[in-house]
Enzyme design. Structure first.
Site, short mmCIF file in Angstrom:
data_model
loop_
_atom_site.label_atom_id
_atom_site.label_comp_id
_atom_site.label_asym_id
_atom_site.label_seq_id
_atom_site.Cartn_x
_atom_site.Cartn_y
_atom_site.Cartn_z
N GLU A 1 0.84 -1.19 0.00
CA GLU A 1 0.00 0.00 0.00
C GLU A 1 0.88 1.25 0.00
O GLU A 1 1.66 1.44 0.93
CB GLU A 1 -0.94 -0.01 1.21
CG GLU A 1 -1.93 -1.19 1.15
CD GLU A 1 -2.95 -1.18 2.27
OE1 GLU A 1 -2.81 -0.36 3.22
OE2 GLU A 1 -3.89 -1.98 2.23
N HIS B 1 -7.90 1.65 1.25
CA HIS B 1 -7.82 1.31 2.68
C HIS B 1 -8.38 2.46 3.54
O HIS B 1 -7.75 2.92 4.50
CB HIS B 1 -6.38 1.01 3.10
CG HIS B 1 -6.31 0.13 4.32
ND1 HIS B 1 -5.18 -0.59 4.66
CD2 HIS B 1 -7.21 -0.14 5.31
CE1 HIS B 1 -5.39 -1.26 5.78
NE2 HIS B 1 -6.63 -1.00 6.18
#
Length: 318
Positions: free
Chosen positions: A256, A274
């Site tokens: 990420e 997220h």
């Protein structure tokens, strides 16, 4: 020890002083953007999820007495080193449970109701092609939950409101007998919609790969708001292309931010960065709980939740 009259707590992420300082109270000095000197003096640290708390950070904070990690995932915190130094690592379970559960259903509704391709269809003047995208239902569909912790319980309640039949698999949790299934295979073969709510461990990494996709009901929807590496994206793409998987919602990724994957371009895939657990209310609640934990440790009060003292039956990921 700090040269000031009050212990210093720093934010690493950072985290706004407007939220943290009032919770800590006047007995502490909170620094939102700490310098190297501030880190050397700090006795507490409130750490955001994406911040890597490794050996070099520990070495830069010789007076550190407590770490508070927003959320419950501690993959980026060196827990072994923290334990060896006698530094408790606080987590904030439950602070964003409802936000994540709502996010799960946002993904499910988007995929089931084909909102992505239908939006493009209308925008591109292809109204007459609308029947090419059948709109699904939630009522009377089977909703499979993998991981029956806080979030699993919450999404189960939401599913019931939609009139769905709920089933759940979790070998570690006390799942009600009326919804419990004995194996993951049973859940996969029975569910129209599946949602993941388990922690990332060596056992759960890649829990959704070729064998699992092969067991799905044709056209099933899968949503992952838990941990990215639970799903093998290469196999997920094959399942989408074959029609075995009808839709995939991802709020989490192995890296990420993620590198581009071919699955990102599929029309039956929904991607969010997220953030499903970062609603306005949940974000404040998470920071408040973290600040309370730091204050508790530094004033000699037992904190509510520590990363090294979790109940083995609590498999919640938020």
């Amino acid at each position: 020890m700090s040269s000031t009259s009050t212990p210093i707590v720093v934010g690493l992420g950072p985290i706004a002083a407007a939220i943290i300082a009032p919770i800590l109270g006047t007995g502490f000095t909170y620094i939102e953007n700490p310098t190297e000197s501030d880190l050397q003096k700090a006795e507490g640290a409130i750490v955001r999820a994406a911040f890597e708390f490794n050996k070099s950070v520990f070495e830069s904070m010789p007076n550190l007495k407590v770490i508070a990690r927003t959320g419950v995932g501690t993959e980026l915190v060196d827990l072994v080193l923290a334990e060896s130094l006698g530094i408790p690592v606080i987590i904030t379970p439950g602070s964003n449970t409802t936000a994540v559960a709502e996010g799960v259903f946002a993904h499910i509704l988007h995929l089931s109701k084909r909102l992505g391709p239908l939006t493009k269809l209308v925008a591109n003047g292809k109204w007459n092609e609308r029947t090419n995208y059948p709109v699904g239902d939630l009522e009377n569909q089977t909703f499979g939950i993998i991981g029956y912790g806080r979030i699993g319980v919450r999404v189960a309640k939401f599913a019931e409101v939609f009139g769905m039949k709920v089933i759940a698999f979790d070998p570690y949790a006390d799942v009600p007998s009326e919804i419990k299934v004995d194996s993951l295979s049973d859940l996969l073969s029975s569910s129209d919609v599946i949602t993941l709510h388990i922690p990332l461990t060596p056992e759960t990494t890649g829990i959704f790969s070729a064998a699992e996709f092969a067991k799905l009901k044709p056209g099933a929807i899968l949503v992952n708001c838990s941990r990215g590496p639970l799903i093998d994206l290469d196999q997920a793409l094959l399942a989408l292309e074959s029609g075995k998987l009808g839709g995939l919602g991802l709020d989490v990724f192995e890296l990420e931010p993620p590198k581009h994957h071919a699955i990102f371009d599929h029309e039956n895939v929904l991607l969010t960065p997220h953030v499903m657990g970062l609603s306005s209310q949940a974000t404040v609640a998470t920071y408040v709980m973290a600040a309370q934990g730091v204050r508790d440790v530094l004033t000699g009060v037992k904190p509510q939740a520590l990363a090294n003292q979790k109940n083995d039956k609590d498999r919640s990921t938020k």
